[in-house]
Enzyme design. Structure first.
Site, PDB file in Angstrom:
ATOM      1  N   SER A 679       0.788  -1.236   0.000  1.00 33.63           N
ATOM      2  CA  SER A 679       0.000   0.000   0.000  1.00 33.63           C
ATOM      3  C   SER A 679       0.822   1.288   0.000  1.00 33.63           C
ATOM      4  O   SER A 679       0.268   2.377  -0.016  1.00 33.63           O
ATOM      5  CB  SER A 679      -0.982   0.008   1.175  1.00 33.63           C
ATOM      6  OG  SER A 679      -0.283   0.046   2.374  1.00 33.63           O
ATOM      7  N   LYS A 722      -5.938   4.088   8.873  1.00 38.19           N
ATOM      8  CA  LYS A 722      -4.975   5.006   8.247  1.00 38.19           C
ATOM      9  C   LYS A 722      -5.490   6.442   8.310  1.00 38.19           C
ATOM     10  O   LYS A 722      -4.724   7.379   8.560  1.00 38.19           O
ATOM     11  CB  LYS A 722      -4.739   4.583   6.787  1.00 38.19           C
ATOM     12  CG  LYS A 722      -3.981   3.263   6.677  1.00 38.19           C
ATOM     13  CD  LYS A 722      -3.873   2.794   5.250  1.00 38.19           C
ATOM     14  CE  LYS A 722      -3.069   1.500   5.149  1.00 38.19           C
ATOM     15  NZ  LYS A 722      -2.994   0.990   3.799  1.00 38.19           N
TER      16      LYS A 722
END
Length: 780
Positions: A679, A722
């Site tokens: 990611s 996140k």
């Protein structure tokens, strides 16, 4: 009283094995050795006299002079008889003691020079007394020993000479040759009687001990026989009276217990069969204990006992909200289950799997679910279980066999429909003892668990009414077939706002109670609590936060004990004094836009985090260096970002040969912490392009997404965590993959209002938002 010395003369010698002849003793000897036969023949030629001496060792065939005792008996040969097997049987009569003075050198047979030893016969009272004592002891010996006949005593009693008496008695005792030789060598009559008295005493003691031991053994045997006889009599009496023999009372009690219970037919049959077996067992049988244990388990298990479910949805909602703040999805799922129960009245228990980082309340929400349903709650910890028998039990044939944890849990619950929490299902291990995760497949399958089979119980047990809840920190450790049987409920970490509320509503009041503090004795305001959350904890849950709050309570308690009137208001300065300097660096956005440094977003098992990816371009020969303890997938992401950049050099206005003339170093700080996953792909590409074009990246933008070689942005996981990390760091804009748009709903409203989320599907869009001065992207 010394011996009479007589003249020395020559005589043949016959060595005896294991035998000794005294003067005035008549006995038969079998002679087989050649030398001995020749010695006998020589004696017959002369005057029929021969010297009989014992060998010190029986086994020596050819004795030397060292092996033969020096004192023996001069004997007369009365008779000789040749036996068919070649040996000669001789009848000898002992005449007198004699001592060998010299061995003659004769190859044919043993020939010796001897001196006869004559004893003096002296009558005195002491000798008479010794004779009487010896006779008394001998009489005693005969009464104890079976080897000597009473007639012998009569024969011995008539002997008047003390020396002869000693010799005759000694010949009847079963002494070692060494001891008999000792008597033979004792010429002094009184001394000889004294030695004999010693031997008789010893022999008598040994015989008495033997008799005692024999009596004890006999007694023991008689006792055992008596017990057996009585037991058989008791059985016969009970049979006559029509009573059950053996464990009558115990068996009757078990039957009564069984009658009171509402048991399924199969269980009842099995129980009756086992109780009958127990009845026939002898009282002391080990097998009886095993059967009794099995019957007890069958009787104690809840085969048909149910608790009434409390199906009031509003009350359940109140309880769940009272115990936990947030956690909307798990609460929603429980309320749905209750609603369906209410409508259908019968439902197979669902199997929920609560997945989330440590300390978010997975175990405690399971406890609240049981409370809201009014069911029993059983928690089984599976951490470190690596034996299949822990789940399914052992076969009854094993020593110390027990049912598995599931059946033990059902016994403790006492009902068929408890809430069973299987804690830490991802921490089970596999081992040579089998795979416990596979044993759980049957337990957690609503189609199979109505006939769950435990090795110990051996009867199908219905688990379909149980509500199973499992917890795990990481899904990837749970085997696929097991995961398939459970409904996943992901419990994400808490936002800072949620942590603040939890600390105010739950943790502070609980810790104050636990530490004996009154409400007004310790005060802490919101801003100080927020600083505690930010600087002293880094986690998704609130366990660490609770420990820090407990620490504050302890310090306060100490201050109050010293000064009971004191009221402690915890300020930021006091926080530093009580807990020390800040434990965590608060991940803040960069203070200025920088070239080659881009903020990425990472997901860890304890929540989200921001990480700055730095790229430096140096003159060199095209070496790409990656540092920061990166996993394989992350390294490959960096290679993909590098290849994408090389494929777009014209559009990005980068020198085409940049990779040949420069070395590129990609570093992700906090180098000791392992990092992996795809990611950070677009972040690395952005940092690389920023470094090569010398255009700063915006400090307010953070991003996450996987990159392809064509520059497409692929979806990632953990967007909520996140985003929380980005919000905490003061980031204003988050770039996320277009396909993750659906996950934005999970992000709390308060955060969505503070930040801008821009879905992107290609690197061109990423660069447009991330770089401060727009890159002139030419057309390919």
């Amino acid at each position: 009283m010394g011996p009479n010395k007589s003249k020395v003369r020559k005589i043949p010698l016959l060595p005896l094995r294991g035998l000794l002849v005294y003067p005035s003793m008549v006995l038969h000897l079998d002679v087989g050795r050649e030398k001995s036969v020749r010695a006998l023949e020589r004696s017959m030629v002369d005057d029929s006299l021969i010297l009989l001496c014992s060998q010190s060792e029986i086994n020596i065939e050819e004795p030397t002079k060292e092996d033969i005792y020096r004192v023996g008996t001069v004997s007369r040969v009365r008779q000789m008889l040749k036996l068919p097997n070649g040996t000669i049987r001789v009848l000898v009569e002992g005449v007198s003691r004699a001592e060998i003075t010299e061995f003659m050198s004769n190859e044919e047979f043993y020939e010796v020079m001897i001196r006869e030893l004559h004893e003096k016969e002296e009558e005195d009272p002491e000798t008479d007394a010794l004779m009487r004592s010896v006779l008394n002891q001998f009489e005693h010996y005969i009464s104890l020993s079976k080897k000597v006949t009473p007639e012998t005593l009569a024969a011995v009693s008539d002997i008047e000479e003390p020396g002869r008496l000693a010799d005759v008695i000694c010949s009847h005792l079963s002494l070692k040759i060494k001891d008999k030789q000792d008597i033979l060598e004792t010429i002094d009559v009184r001394l000889r009687l004294e030695k004999l008295l010693d031997f008789l005493n010893n022999e008598r003691e040994v015989l008495e001990l033997e008799r005692k031991i024999n009596q004890r053994v006999k007694k023991q045997m008689e006792k055992t026989q008596k017990e057996y006889y009585l037991r058989e009599q008791m059985k016969a009496i009970q049979k006559e009276l029509g009573e059950k023999e053996g464990r009558a009372g115990e068996v009757e009690e078990l039957r009564n217990q069984m009658e009171k219970l509402d048991l399924p037919e199969k269980v009842r049959e099995k129980l009756e069969k086992e109780i009958d077996r127990l009845e026939k067992m002898p009282a002391a049988s080990a097998e009886g204990g095993v059967i009794r244990n099995y019957i007890d388990w069958l009787l104690v298990l809840p085969w048909s006992k149910l608790t009434e479910d409390d199906l009031d949805i509003n009350r359940a909602e109140e309880i769940l909200n009272e115990d936990h703040y947030g956690l909307d999805k798990p609460k929603e799922r429980v309320l749905e289950y209750l609603a369906v129960q209410q409508l259908v009245k019968k439902l197979k228990g669902p199997i929920l799997c609560l997945v989330g980082p440590p300390g978010v309340g997975k175990t405690s929400i399971a406890r609240s679910i049981a409370r809201s349903l009014g069911r029993q709650f059983i928690r089984l910890s599976l951490g470190g279980v690596r034996d299949e028998a822990e789940i399914r039990g052992h076969r009854r044939t094993y020593v110390g066999a027990m049912p598995g944890r599931i059946i033990q849990g059902m016994k403790n619950a006492g009902t068929m429909n408890p809430v069973v929490l299987l804690d830490e299902i991802d921490k089970m291990a596999m081992d040579f003892r089998g795979d416990p995760a596979s044993a759980l497949l049957e337990v957690l399958d609503p189609e199979q668990n109505n006939t769950f089979s435990d090795h110990f119980i051996e009867l199908p047990f219905d688990l379909s009414k149980v509500m199973f809840i499992t917890t795990a920190n990481a899904v990837h450790n749970i085997p696929r077939p097991l995961l398939d049987r459970m409904e996943m409920l992901y419990i994400p970490g808490y936002t800072e706002i949620e942590k603040l509320k939890i600390a105010e509503k739950y943790l502070l009041p609980k810790q104050k109670r636990d530490h004996g503090l009154e409400e007004e004795q310790m005060m802490i305001d919101e801003s100080t609590l927020m600083q505690l959350i930010r600087d002293y904890t880094r986690e998704s849950g609130v366990r660490n936060l609770e420990q820090q709050v407990a620490s504050l309570c302890r310090k306060t308690a100490k201050a109050i004990v010293k000064d009971p009137e004191k009221k402690v208001a915890i300020t930021k300065d006091l926080l530093k004094e009580y807990l020390g300097p800040a434990k965590h660096r608060y991940g803040m956005a960069e203070l200025s836009d920088q070239v080659g440094a881009v903020t990425g977003l990472a997901w860890t098992e304890v929540g989200g985090d921001t990480l700055v990816i730095e790229v430096t371009v140096m003159p060199g020969n095209g070496k790409l260096t990656l540092t920061g303890k990166l996993g394989d997938v992350m390294k490959e992401s960096a290679q993909a970002a590098f290849s994408y950049t090389r494929s777009r050099v014209h559009e990005l206005q980068i020198p085409a040969d940049f990779h040949e003339k420069n070395d590129i170093h990609v570093h992700i700080p906090e180098g000791a912490i392992p990092k992996d996953g795809p990611s950070a792909g677009i972040t690395m590409a952005t940092a690389l392009i920023s470094a090569l074009t010398n255009i700063p990246a915006s400090r307010h933008v953070a991003m996450t997404g996987e990159i392809t070689l064509r520059g497409r942005v692929l979806p990632i996981g953990g967007l909520k965590e996140k985003s929380l990390a980005a919000h905490r760091a003061g980031i204003k804009t988050v770039l996320c993959p277009k396909e993750n748009e659906k996950d934005l709903e999970e992000i709390p409203e308060s955060i969505r209002q503070d930040m801008t989320f821009i879905p992107v599907s290609h690197m061109d869009e990423v660069l447009e938002h991330a770089l401060v001065k727009r890159v002139e992207v030419g057309t390919p």
